[in-house]
Design a protein around this motif. Structure first.
Motif, PDB file in Angstrom:
ATOM      1  N   PHE A   1      34.175  32.749  46.777  1.00 45.12           N
ATOM      2  CA  PHE A   1      33.661  34.073  46.416  1.00 45.12           C
ATOM      3  C   PHE A   1      33.930  35.078  47.533  1.00 45.12           C
ATOM      4  O   PHE A   1      34.331  36.219  47.285  1.00 45.12           O
ATOM      5  N   SER A   2      33.738  34.645  48.780  1.00 44.47           N
ATOM      6  CA  SER A   2      33.980  35.558  49.904  1.00 44.47           C
ATOM      7  C   SER A   2      35.473  35.889  50.032  1.00 44.47           C
ATOM      8  O   SER A   2      35.846  36.996  50.410  1.00 44.47           O
ATOM      9  N   LEU A   3      36.351  34.892  49.713  1.00 47.91           N
ATOM     10  CA  LEU A   3      37.789  35.141  49.783  1.00 47.91           C
ATOM     11  C   LEU A   3      38.261  36.091  48.680  1.00 47.91           C
ATOM     12  O   LEU A   3      39.240  36.812  48.849  1.00 47.91           O
ATOM     13  N   SER A   4      37.555  36.084  47.553  1.00 51.14           N
ATOM     14  CA  SER A   4      37.989  36.893  46.408  1.00 51.14           C
ATOM     15  C   SER A   4      37.846  38.388  46.663  1.00 51.14           C
ATOM     16  O   SER A   4      38.526  39.197  46.035  1.00 51.14           O
ATOM     17  N   GLY A   5      36.963  38.764  47.585  1.00 49.34           N
ATOM     18  CA  GLY A   5      36.742  40.184  47.856  1.00 49.34           C
ATOM     19  C   GLY A   5      35.834  40.853  46.843  1.00 49.34           C
ATOM     20  O   GLY A   5      35.690  42.088  46.858  1.00 49.34           O
ATOM     21  N   LEU A   6      35.211  40.079  45.960  1.00 48.37           N
ATOM     22  CA  LEU A   6      34.302  40.657  44.971  1.00 48.37           C
ATOM     23  C   LEU A   6      33.010  41.117  45.644  1.00 48.37           C
ATOM     24  O   LEU A   6      32.588  40.538  46.648  1.00 48.37           O
TER      25      LEU A   6
ATOM     26  N   MET B   1      33.339  34.380  39.455  1.00 49.66           N
ATOM     27  CA  MET B   1      34.652  33.800  39.763  1.00 49.66           C
ATOM     28  C   MET B   1      35.460  33.567  38.496  1.00 49.66           C
ATOM     29  O   MET B   1      36.695  33.703  38.493  1.00 49.66           O
ATOM     30  N   LYS B   2      34.761  33.236  37.399  1.00 53.19           N
ATOM     31  CA  LYS B   2      35.472  33.035  36.126  1.00 53.19           C
ATOM     32  C   LYS B   2      36.134  34.337  35.692  1.00 53.19           C
ATOM     33  O   LYS B   2      37.285  34.358  35.260  1.00 53.19           O
ATOM     34  N   ASN B   3      35.357  35.436  35.801  1.00 54.16           N
ATOM     35  CA  ASN B   3      35.935  36.737  35.455  1.00 54.16           C
ATOM     36  C   ASN B   3      37.071  37.116  36.413  1.00 54.16           C
ATOM     37  O   ASN B   3      38.065  37.728  36.017  1.00 54.16           O
ATOM     38  N   TYR B   4      36.907  36.707  37.682  1.00 55.17           N
ATOM     39  CA  TYR B   4      37.919  37.005  38.699  1.00 55.17           C
ATOM     40  C   TYR B   4      39.259  36.370  38.309  1.00 55.17           C
ATOM     41  O   TYR B   4      40.315  37.012  38.364  1.00 55.17           O
ATOM     42  N   TYR B   5      39.201  35.128  37.894  1.00 54.49           N
ATOM     43  CA  TYR B   5      40.448  34.432  37.561  1.00 54.49           C
ATOM     44  C   TYR B   5      41.057  34.943  36.252  1.00 54.49           C
ATOM     45  O   TYR B   5      42.256  34.804  36.034  1.00 54.49           O
TER      46      TYR B   5
ATOM     47  N   ASP C   1      41.173  38.016  35.377  1.00 58.51           N
ATOM     48  CA  ASP C   1      41.680  39.374  35.578  1.00 58.51           C
ATOM     49  C   ASP C   1      43.201  39.356  35.426  1.00 58.51           C
ATOM     50  O   ASP C   1      43.889  38.568  36.085  1.00 58.51           O
ATOM     51  N   PRO C   2      43.788  40.197  34.563  1.00 58.14           N
ATOM     52  CA  PRO C   2      45.246  40.234  34.385  1.00 58.14           C
ATOM     53  C   PRO C   2      45.958  40.500  35.722  1.00 58.14           C
ATOM     54  O   PRO C   2      45.539  41.337  36.513  1.00 58.14           O
ATOM     55  N   GLY C   3      47.009  39.774  35.963  1.00 59.66           N
ATOM     56  CA  GLY C   3      47.772  39.948  37.199  1.00 59.66           C
ATOM     57  C   GLY C   3      47.154  39.285  38.406  1.00 59.66           C
ATOM     58  O   GLY C   3      47.601  39.517  39.535  1.00 59.66           O
ATOM     59  N   ARG C   4      46.072  38.457  38.155  1.00 62.96           N
ATOM     60  CA  ARG C   4      45.389  37.838  39.286  1.00 62.96           C
ATOM     61  C   ARG C   4      46.322  36.908  40.071  1.00 62.96           C
ATOM     62  O   ARG C   4      46.340  36.921  41.302  1.00 62.96           O
ATOM     63  N   PHE C   5      47.140  36.092  39.356  1.00 61.35           N
ATOM     64  CA  PHE C   5      48.025  35.166  40.067  1.00 61.35           C
ATOM     65  C   PHE C   5      49.017  35.927  40.948  1.00 61.35           C
ATOM     66  O   PHE C   5      49.254  35.564  42.096  1.00 61.35           O
ATOM     67  N   GLU C   6      49.572  37.005  40.405  1.00 58.53           N
ATOM     68  CA  GLU C   6      50.561  37.767  41.167  1.00 58.53           C
ATOM     69  C   GLU C   6      49.943  38.315  42.451  1.00 58.53           C
ATOM     70  O   GLU C   6      50.584  38.319  43.510  1.00 58.53           O
ATOM     71  N   LYS C   7      48.697  38.757  42.373  1.00 55.23           N
ATOM     72  CA  LYS C   7      48.031  39.291  43.557  1.00 55.23           C
ATOM     73  C   LYS C   7      47.804  38.191  44.601  1.00 55.23           C
ATOM     74  O   LYS C   7      48.013  38.401  45.798  1.00 55.23           O
ATOM     75  N   ILE C   8      47.358  37.007  44.128  1.00 54.64           N
ATOM     76  CA  ILE C   8      47.131  35.897  45.069  1.00 54.64           C
ATOM     77  C   ILE C   8      48.458  35.454  45.680  1.00 54.64           C
ATOM     78  O   ILE C   8      48.571  35.233  46.889  1.00 54.64           O
ATOM     79  N   TRP C   9      49.493  35.333  44.841  1.00 53.00           N
ATOM     80  CA  TRP C   9      50.802  34.857  45.299  1.00 53.00           C
ATOM     81  C   TRP C   9      51.398  35.809  46.334  1.00 53.00           C
ATOM     82  O   TRP C   9      51.948  35.370  47.348  1.00 53.00           O
ATOM     83  N   ASN C  10      51.248  37.100  46.109  1.00 57.72           N
ATOM     84  CA  ASN C  10      51.803  38.079  47.045  1.00 57.72           C
ATOM     85  C   ASN C  10      51.059  38.098  48.374  1.00 57.72           C
ATOM     86  O   ASN C  10      51.587  38.581  49.380  1.00 57.72           O
ATOM     87  N   SER C  11      49.840  37.592  48.365  1.00 58.25           N
ATOM     88  CA  SER C  11      49.062  37.576  49.607  1.00 58.25           C
ATOM     89  C   SER C  11      49.349  36.342  50.466  1.00 58.25           C
ATOM     90  O   SER C  11      48.883  36.263  51.604  1.00 58.25           O
ATOM     91  N   LEU C  12      50.113  35.395  49.932  1.00 54.46           N
ATOM     92  CA  LEU C  12      50.461  34.192  50.699  1.00 54.46           C
ATOM     93  C   LEU C  12      51.526  34.533  51.731  1.00 54.46           C
ATOM     94  O   LEU C  12      52.401  35.368  51.500  1.00 54.46           O
ATOM     95  N   ASN C  13      51.451  33.862  52.894  1.00 50.92           N
ATOM     96  CA  ASN C  13      52.524  34.058  53.875  1.00 50.92           C
ATOM     97  C   ASN C  13      53.691  33.111  53.559  1.00 50.92           C
ATOM     98  O   ASN C  13      53.644  32.328  52.608  1.00 50.92           O
ATOM     99  N   GLU C  14      54.736  33.160  54.357  1.00 50.43           N
ATOM    100  CA  GLU C  14      55.968  32.417  54.075  1.00 50.43           C
ATOM    101  C   GLU C  14      55.728  30.904  54.050  1.00 50.43           C
ATOM    102  O   GLU C  14      56.234  30.193  53.162  1.00 50.43           O
ATOM    103  N   ILE C  15      54.974  30.387  54.998  1.00 52.94           N
ATOM    104  CA  ILE C  15      54.720  28.946  55.046  1.00 52.94           C
ATOM    105  C   ILE C  15      53.898  28.509  53.837  1.00 52.94           C
ATOM    106  O   ILE C  15      54.177  27.473  53.212  1.00 52.94           O
ATOM    107  N   GLU C  16      52.879  29.291  53.498  1.00 49.53           N
ATOM    108  CA  GLU C  16      52.029  28.931  52.362  1.00 49.53           C
ATOM    109  C   GLU C  16      52.815  28.927  51.053  1.00 49.53           C
ATOM    110  O   GLU C  16      52.621  28.057  50.198  1.00 49.53           O
ATOM    111  N   ARG C  17      53.721  29.874  50.896  1.00 39.07           N
ATOM    112  CA  ARG C  17      54.548  29.881  49.688  1.00 39.07           C
ATOM    113  C   ARG C  17      55.473  28.668  49.658  1.00 39.07           C
ATOM    114  O   ARG C  17      55.722  28.094  48.599  1.00 39.07           O
ATOM    115  N   LYS C  18      55.983  28.308  50.831  1.00 39.58           N
ATOM    116  CA  LYS C  18      56.868  27.153  50.875  1.00 39.58           C
ATOM    117  C   LYS C  18      56.130  25.881  50.476  1.00 39.58           C
ATOM    118  O   LYS C  18      56.641  25.064  49.696  1.00 39.58           O
ATOM    119  N   ILE C  19      54.908  25.705  50.980  1.00 38.88           N
ATOM    120  CA  ILE C  19      54.127  24.508  50.634  1.00 38.88           C
ATOM    121  C   ILE C  19      53.789  24.502  49.147  1.00 38.88           C
ATOM    122  O   ILE C  19      53.858  23.463  48.478  1.00 38.88           O
TER     123      ILE C  19
END
Length: 582
Positions: free
Chosen positions: A28-33, A50-54, A56-74
């Motif tokens: 919940f704290s990571l979500s910024g709600l 959190m259910k409503n958070y997930y 939310d349209p475009g939620r995956f794209e927002k989380i994915w764009n916030s990952l750094n290079e190593i996290e995306r690689k993993i």
């Protein structure tokens, strides 16, 4: 997004310890709600938020764009490997960037919940508390799986060139390798093991006899100390196995013997012979690499040809001519849907330990270099070896890198044109080579006619094909050489122009023959005979006679004048040179 996965994750988090990282409160704290207006929101309200958070349209794209290079690689590794990548690969990838948590900090319960996939391993042991990956993989449930697959896309292996100063064994494909084996097995009674192969003693003898280059010269001293098993001979052992499964050798009464058509098969142009042997190796069940892997056995039903076939396919993804690390190649093998050795736990199992199945990573890790050495022995790939240092064990030689050569491109189906592997051997200075088994090999090339003309005057021709001519250096050849009024010194000078130095055992034989050439002479002389030795001594002292005495004939005998040819033939039949002096 998978509704079942979300429901499962939220249910687990509501009942979990809320003080630990990865809990519902942490997510919940990571979500910024914004927290609910009540001072103390219930877990049920947090779960609903959190259910409503997930959703939310475009939620995956927002989380994915916030990952750094190593996290995306993993996260990408999770998709590409389908959870099969070993943990040590994650360690090697992220340790330069993250500090790992002590294993005591991760409870066994959480490890079981999250599982052991690459993404779970990274999250549990490396991911910082503020990493958005916690939101992407709550309680071990992968959310947005289809979106993640689309974001990651198809995987294509990439390779980087390794250091170029690694010693290489670049084998020119040569028919004579197999002709040497056939000659050796036809002249020696080599016993077969219970499994139908050759023990280490005889592999060593063949390697020393034929002079195969097992490893680069820089590593030969270390390699000499480690050769205790047949498979420790990285060239000779594969060549014997390939001869066996390729129909060149058979077992008769417990001993190896060349098949009747073996010589004609082995005398084919190498591109044809290698193709036949390569296909036989890819499809045979006669040989099983597990036989040489300590600690493993197999039941009926195991298919040893599948790893070879899959590895041959995987090699096609490698850039030809690029020196590729075996370690990097192995890692890329695991970033695919399947293991290159299909799993068959029911058939491959450990020798002891009372367990069912086997650590598949350990099996594949040890199987890979064995398969690559077989491909290398055939000449498809050039192999780079290195010395491995160990604190508690002696140093040893291991395969470190390889590259696909032009001939390998042809055999693997990456190229339609076959390089002239036969002519490649005649590009050196001499255009012929002398082998430890006392043969002179003259491959097809611009100098072939000249060398054939010289050798054919006295050497025994044992094979003649479009690819090469082979002559035997033996006692009878040396007799003809002396008759042709060519000295052994002149013959040695001619051999000094070969592509490679004449083997030491051949030079020693030539030295010995040269010492023997003048020990027996057959010549025509006028003999002064006396009845006894005392009378002879008196006669030779007569005044004026001594100047006509050339030498005393001892040890010598007087023979019939018309028997010279017969006497010479009898002496040479008993392996003694007879110098006929007219």
């Amino acid at each position: 997004m998978q509704e079942d996965a979300l429901a499962s994750a939220l249910k687990f988090l509501m009942n979990a310890d809320q003080s630990m990282i990865g809990s519902l409160k942490h997510l919940f704290s990571l979500s910024g709600l914004e927290r609910p207006s009540k001072e103390k929101a219930s877990l049920l309200e947090l779960a609903a938020a959190m259910k409503n958070y997930y959703h939310d349209p475009g939620r995956f794209e927002k989380i994915w764009n916030s990952l750094n290079e190593i996290e995306r690689k993993i996260a990408s590794l999770e998709i590409w490997s389908k959870g099969s990548l070993p943990n040590h690969y994650i360690d090697e990838t992220v340790r330069p960037h993250y500090h790992s948590r002590h294993r005591g900090e991760v409870s066994m319960g959480r490890f079981v919940i999250y599982g052991s996939s690459p993404l779970a391993y990274f999250i549990l042991f490396y991911a910082p508390e503020d990493s958005p990956l916690w939101l992407l993989f709550p309680a071990g449930e992968m959310l947005f799986k289809s979106e993640m697959i689309a974001a990651v896309g198809d995987w294509e292996p990439t390779y980087s060139e390794v250091e170029t100063d690694i010693p290489l064994v670049a084998r020119n494909a040569r028919t004579k390798d197999f002709l040497n084996i056939l000659r050796y097995f036809s002249s020696h009674k080599v016993p077969a093991t219970k499994g139908g192969f050759v023990n280490s003693t005889w592999v060593a003898k063949l390697a020393n006899h034929c002079g195969y280059s097992e490893v680069p010269d820089e590593l030969s001293a270390v390699h000499l100390d480690m050769r205790k098993k047949p498979q420790d001979y990285f060239v000779t052992y594969p060549l014997i196995i390939l001869s066996r499964i390729g129909g060149l050798l058979s077992i008769v009464d417990g001993f190896f013997a060349p098949l009747s058509k073996a010589a004609s098969i082995a005398s084919q142009p190498y591109e044809i012979l290698a193709k036949q042997l390569f296909d036989s190796y890819l499809n045979t069940k006669m040989y099983n690499e597990i036989d040489v892997l300590d600690g493993l056995k197999y039941h009926r039903g195991h298919q040893p040809f599948l790893p070879r076939q899959r590895l041959a396919e995987k090699l096609k993804t490698c850039p030809p001519g690029l020196l590729i690390s075996v370690k990097e190649f192995e890692q890329n093998l695991r970033l695919n849907i399947d293991y290159f050795a299909p799993r068959d736990y029911r058939h491959v199992y450990p020798v002891s330990g009372g367990r069912v199945g086997v650590c598949w990573y350990d099996y594949e890790r040890r199987l890979l270099p064995i398969l690559l050495t077989f491909f290398g022995a055939l000449g498809l790939i050039d192999l780079a070896f290195g010395e491995i240092q160990s604190y508690d064990e002696p140093s040893y030689i291991a395969l470190k890198a390889f590259r696909i050569n032009p001939f390998g491109e042809y055999l693997l189906g990456m190229s339609d044109s076959c390089p002239s592997v036969s002519a490649s051997e005649s590009n050196a200075k001499g255009g012929f080579v002398v082998l430890p088994d006392f043969t002179a090999l003259v491959p097809n090339g611009p100098e072939r006619k000249r060398h054939e003309t010289f050798f054919a005057r006295f050497l025994t021709k044992s094979s003649f094909t479009a690819e090469a001519a082979i002559f035997k250096i033996d006692f009878e050849s040396m007799v003809r050489l002396l008759v042709s009024e060519t000295t052994l010194a002149e013959f040695r000078d001619y051999l000094s122009a070969a592509d490679k130095p004449t083997p030491a055992n051949v030079l020693r034989a030539l030295d010995d023959w040269e010492l023997q050439t003048d020990r027996i002479r057959l010549r025509q002389v006028t003999v002064l005979e006396c009845k006894d030795e005392a009378l002879l001594e008196e006669v030779v002292r007569y005044k004026g006679l001594g100047e006509f005495v050339q030498e005393r004939l001892y040890p010598a005998v007087v023979v019939k004048d018309d028997s010279r040819a017969k006497i010479k033939k009898i002496i040479e039949k008993n392996k003694r040179f007879c110098h006929d002096v007219f």
